[in-house]
Design an enzyme around this catalytic site. Sequence first.
Site, PDB file in Angstrom:
ATOM      1  N   ASN A 190      -2.705  -4.257   7.675  1.00 47.41           N
ATOM      2  CA  ASN A 190      -1.473  -4.265   7.089  1.00 47.41           C
ATOM      3  C   ASN A 190      -0.594  -3.471   7.816  1.00 47.41           C
ATOM      4  O   ASN A 190      -0.391  -3.829   9.081  1.00 47.41           O
ATOM      5  CB  ASN A 190      -1.171  -4.211   5.615  1.00 47.41           C
ATOM      6  CG  ASN A 190      -1.981  -2.965   4.875  1.00 47.41           C
ATOM      7  OD1 ASN A 190      -3.318  -2.952   4.669  1.00 47.41           O
ATOM      8  ND2 ASN A 190      -1.099  -1.979   4.709  1.00 47.41           N
ATOM      9  N   ASP A 191       0.152  -2.451   7.430  1.00 45.38           N
ATOM     10  CA  ASP A 191       1.599  -1.959   8.050  1.00 45.38           C
ATOM     11  C   ASP A 191       1.098  -1.549   9.388  1.00 45.38           C
ATOM     12  O   ASP A 191       0.269  -1.021   9.821  1.00 45.38           O
ATOM     13  CB  ASP A 191       1.925  -0.724   7.347  1.00 45.38           C
ATOM     14  CG  ASP A 191       1.994  -0.982   5.739  1.00 45.38           C
ATOM     15  OD1 ASP A 191       1.817  -2.130   5.394  1.00 45.38           O
ATOM     16  OD2 ASP A 191       2.281  -0.086   5.384  1.00 45.38           O
ATOM     17  N   TRP A 251      -7.772  -6.221   1.428  1.00 49.88           N
ATOM     18  CA  TRP A 251      -7.248  -4.817   1.440  1.00 49.88           C
ATOM     19  C   TRP A 251      -8.104  -3.905   0.825  1.00 49.88           C
ATOM     20  O   TRP A 251      -8.943  -4.398   0.053  1.00 49.88           O
ATOM     21  CB  TRP A 251      -5.754  -4.652   0.788  1.00 49.88           C
ATOM     22  CG  TRP A 251      -5.317  -3.525   0.679  1.00 49.88           C
ATOM     23  CD1 TRP A 251      -4.574  -2.922   1.539  1.00 49.88           C
ATOM     24  CD2 TRP A 251      -5.417  -2.175  -0.070  1.00 49.88           C
ATOM     25  NE1 TRP A 251      -3.937  -1.772   1.595  1.00 49.88           N
ATOM     26  CE2 TRP A 251      -4.922  -1.193   0.513  1.00 49.88           C
ATOM     27  CE3 TRP A 251      -6.174  -1.968  -1.160  1.00 49.88           C
ATOM     28  CZ2 TRP A 251      -4.592   0.209  -0.121  1.00 49.88           C
ATOM     29  CZ3 TRP A 251      -6.185  -0.708  -1.797  1.00 49.88           C
ATOM     30  CH2 TRP A 251      -5.112   0.153  -1.370  1.00 49.88           C
ATOM     31  N   PHE A 261      -3.431   6.220   4.544  1.00 51.50           N
ATOM     32  CA  PHE A 261      -2.337   5.349   4.143  1.00 51.50           C
ATOM     33  C   PHE A 261      -1.122   5.467   5.294  1.00 51.50           C
ATOM     34  O   PHE A 261      -1.244   6.190   6.419  1.00 51.50           O
ATOM     35  CB  PHE A 261      -1.386   5.480   2.918  1.00 51.50           C
ATOM     36  CG  PHE A 261      -2.148   5.001   1.974  1.00 51.50           C
ATOM     37  CD1 PHE A 261      -3.694   4.297   1.949  1.00 51.50           C
ATOM     38  CD2 PHE A 261      -1.682   4.689   0.731  1.00 51.50           C
ATOM     39  CE1 PHE A 261      -4.310   3.464   0.897  1.00 51.50           C
ATOM     40  CE2 PHE A 261      -2.204   3.987  -0.515  1.00 51.50           C
ATOM     41  CZ  PHE A 261      -3.678   3.203  -0.412  1.00 51.50           C
ATOM     42  N   ARG A 295       4.816   8.170  -0.788  1.00 45.50           N
ATOM     43  CA  ARG A 295       4.125   7.905   0.474  1.00 45.50           C
ATOM     44  C   ARG A 295       4.965   7.320   1.535  1.00 45.50           C
ATOM     45  O   ARG A 295       6.102   6.856   1.338  1.00 45.50           O
ATOM     46  CB  ARG A 295       2.835   6.899   0.209  1.00 45.50           C
ATOM     47  CG  ARG A 295       3.427   5.313  -0.297  1.00 45.50           C
ATOM     48  CD  ARG A 295       2.168   4.613  -0.538  1.00 45.50           C
ATOM     49  NE  ARG A 295       2.352   3.179  -1.042  1.00 45.50           N
ATOM     50  CZ  ARG A 295       2.585   2.838  -2.186  1.00 45.50           C
ATOM     51  NH1 ARG A 295       1.950   3.926  -3.181  1.00 45.50           N
ATOM     52  NH2 ARG A 295       2.934   1.840  -2.888  1.00 45.50           N
ATOM     53  N   ASP A 296       4.268   7.321   2.585  1.00 47.34           N
ATOM     54  CA  ASP A 296       4.807   6.551   4.101  1.00 47.34           C
ATOM     55  C   ASP A 296       5.679   7.450   4.558  1.00 47.34           C
ATOM     56  O   ASP A 296       7.053   7.177   4.819  1.00 47.34           O
ATOM     57  CB  ASP A 296       5.280   5.405   3.859  1.00 47.34           C
ATOM     58  CG  ASP A 296       4.295   4.437   2.717  1.00 47.34           C
ATOM     59  OD1 ASP A 296       3.147   4.789   3.114  1.00 47.34           O
ATOM     60  OD2 ASP A 296       4.707   3.490   2.247  1.00 47.34           O
ATOM     61  N   GLU A 326       8.820   1.131  -0.440  1.00 45.11           N
ATOM     62  CA  GLU A 326       7.415   1.391   0.311  1.00 45.11           C
ATOM     63  C   GLU A 326       8.161   1.596   2.133  1.00 45.11           C
ATOM     64  O   GLU A 326       9.109   1.144   2.572  1.00 45.11           O
ATOM     65  CB  GLU A 326       6.345   0.451   0.527  1.00 45.11           C
ATOM     66  CG  GLU A 326       5.633   0.433  -0.764  1.00 45.11           C
ATOM     67  CD  GLU A 326       4.445  -0.516  -1.011  1.00 45.11           C
ATOM     68  OE1 GLU A 326       3.252  -0.023  -1.019  1.00 45.11           O
ATOM     69  OE2 GLU A 326       4.757  -1.713  -0.602  1.00 45.11           O
TER      70      GLU A 326
END
Length: 515
Positions: A49-50, A74, A109, A176-177, A231
């Site tokens: 993913n990202d 995932w 993450f 997060r992130d 996100e």
Amino acid sequence: MGFVPTTTPIRDHSAELAKAEAAVEQFAATRNNRWYPKFHIASNGGWINDPNGLCYYRGRWHVYYQLHPYSTQWGPMHWGHVSSADMVTWRREPIAMAPSLEQERDGVFSGSAVIGDDSTLRFYYTGHRTLNGGDGPDRAKEVQMLATAQDNNAVHLTKQGMIVDCPSSKVDCDFRDPKVWKTDGTWYMTFGVSSAAKRGQMWLYTSHDMVEWAFDRVLFEHPDPDVFMLECPDFFPVTGPDGTEKWVIGFSAMGSKPHGFMNRNASNAGYMIGSWTPSEAFQPETEFRLWDCGHNFYAPQSFAAPDGRQLMYGWMSPFARTAPMQDDGWCGQLTLPREITLGADNDLHTAPAAEIAGLHADTTNLGPIDLTANEERVIADDAEAVEIELGLDLSHSTAERMGLKIHSTNDGSYIYVAYDDQLGRIVIDRQTAARGDRGYRAAPLSAAEIASGTVNLRIFVDRSSIEVYVNDGHQVLSSYSYPSEGPRAIELTSESGTAHIKAIKIHQLKGIGLE
Ligand code: FRU
């Protein structure tokens, strides 16, 4: 003694990396390449993913990404890694991180990279722990972590540990992130938070040594009460053609409801332009706008290149429980790199980075073309990896829709990319897709763009994706498409009226070296 990050090792990191590497290798050994990208970044196998940790460091471009090496769904997140000297040809690097500390037990993450005052490349990312089986108010714990590059190729990372703990009573688990930057001698970090009241927020922290961080304020709260989490937030300055500086806030909003042409995907990534002064909250001056109007775009990350460009990669999210490519041993690819610029129209444009011209192998110039009403004309018999430059002459066309059937195969399936004169939009329609999720998306053209009488499209066709850049990236649409077997033709079409094509070129594209 200063602040010391918390590290609680629970697994041997090298052993975890070796195991993950072997799992990806196993997928790669039997992978079916019918839809595997030729010129987009993807994993050799498993799920991605990202984009994470984007940077230029000691002579190479680095792209890390969220990776689940053990399945095409995932799962507990790792960081995959590729690097390039020219942003055209890429090299696979070893998997960079696997969960090995208690603080990141169930996943390393998303996060970003930045070169520190001491010239060390630092990675700020989120450690994820699932609690209570992932259910209820205490279903997870997320904290911010720090890792540093050990070598010039940023292949081996040293995990430093947890640097920002989650004040659980103020947060509904999502925390997060992180994205880190420096303004006026102070380091700043922002990340996405679901507040105790379940509002989507971005929090701001500050630091002087990049290790010890203090809460500063809520940088931004999304005005829509349906939005419960932001996100992969992003925050950076841009300078307009008249020299004015603006700040751009970017985020991937969870919970927004679709209305009209907006927010048609499960979650939607976009931005607002505004202003920011340290010690204040962000002041938006525009409404929320999508980065990309296609079916499959999410969680983009931008970074400042050494030459001053702001570059961005997005993840082409399948947004569906099952995606056809999962049968083939892989799932997910990134978009092309895009340069973010602020136009004279006070809007952001995201055109392919200039380096992408380096993918051109050979070019066929088909010149101007006139189509009579309801004509279809094949312009490529079998296009596996091409860029089409298309100049549509709106003033001298009467068609209701004119455009291209792409991935058009013998069974009659195709994806339709067209200018729709009734909507005044560029559409990408998957009604006639061979397989996968359907539906259409439509990117707006401004009144000035329509009045100019011309629309210029750059359409990138890969084995399972189509990226449409409208008027130098003023709008973009990115969507997956999974063609049937046999040659993949491209046809020009005009519906219920004539179409005048001012110019059309087809560039064959080279692979980027990851297949
Ligand atoms: C966005 C996201 C991030 C998170 C990561 C986990 O797609 O949910 O918020 O860090 O993916 O894989």
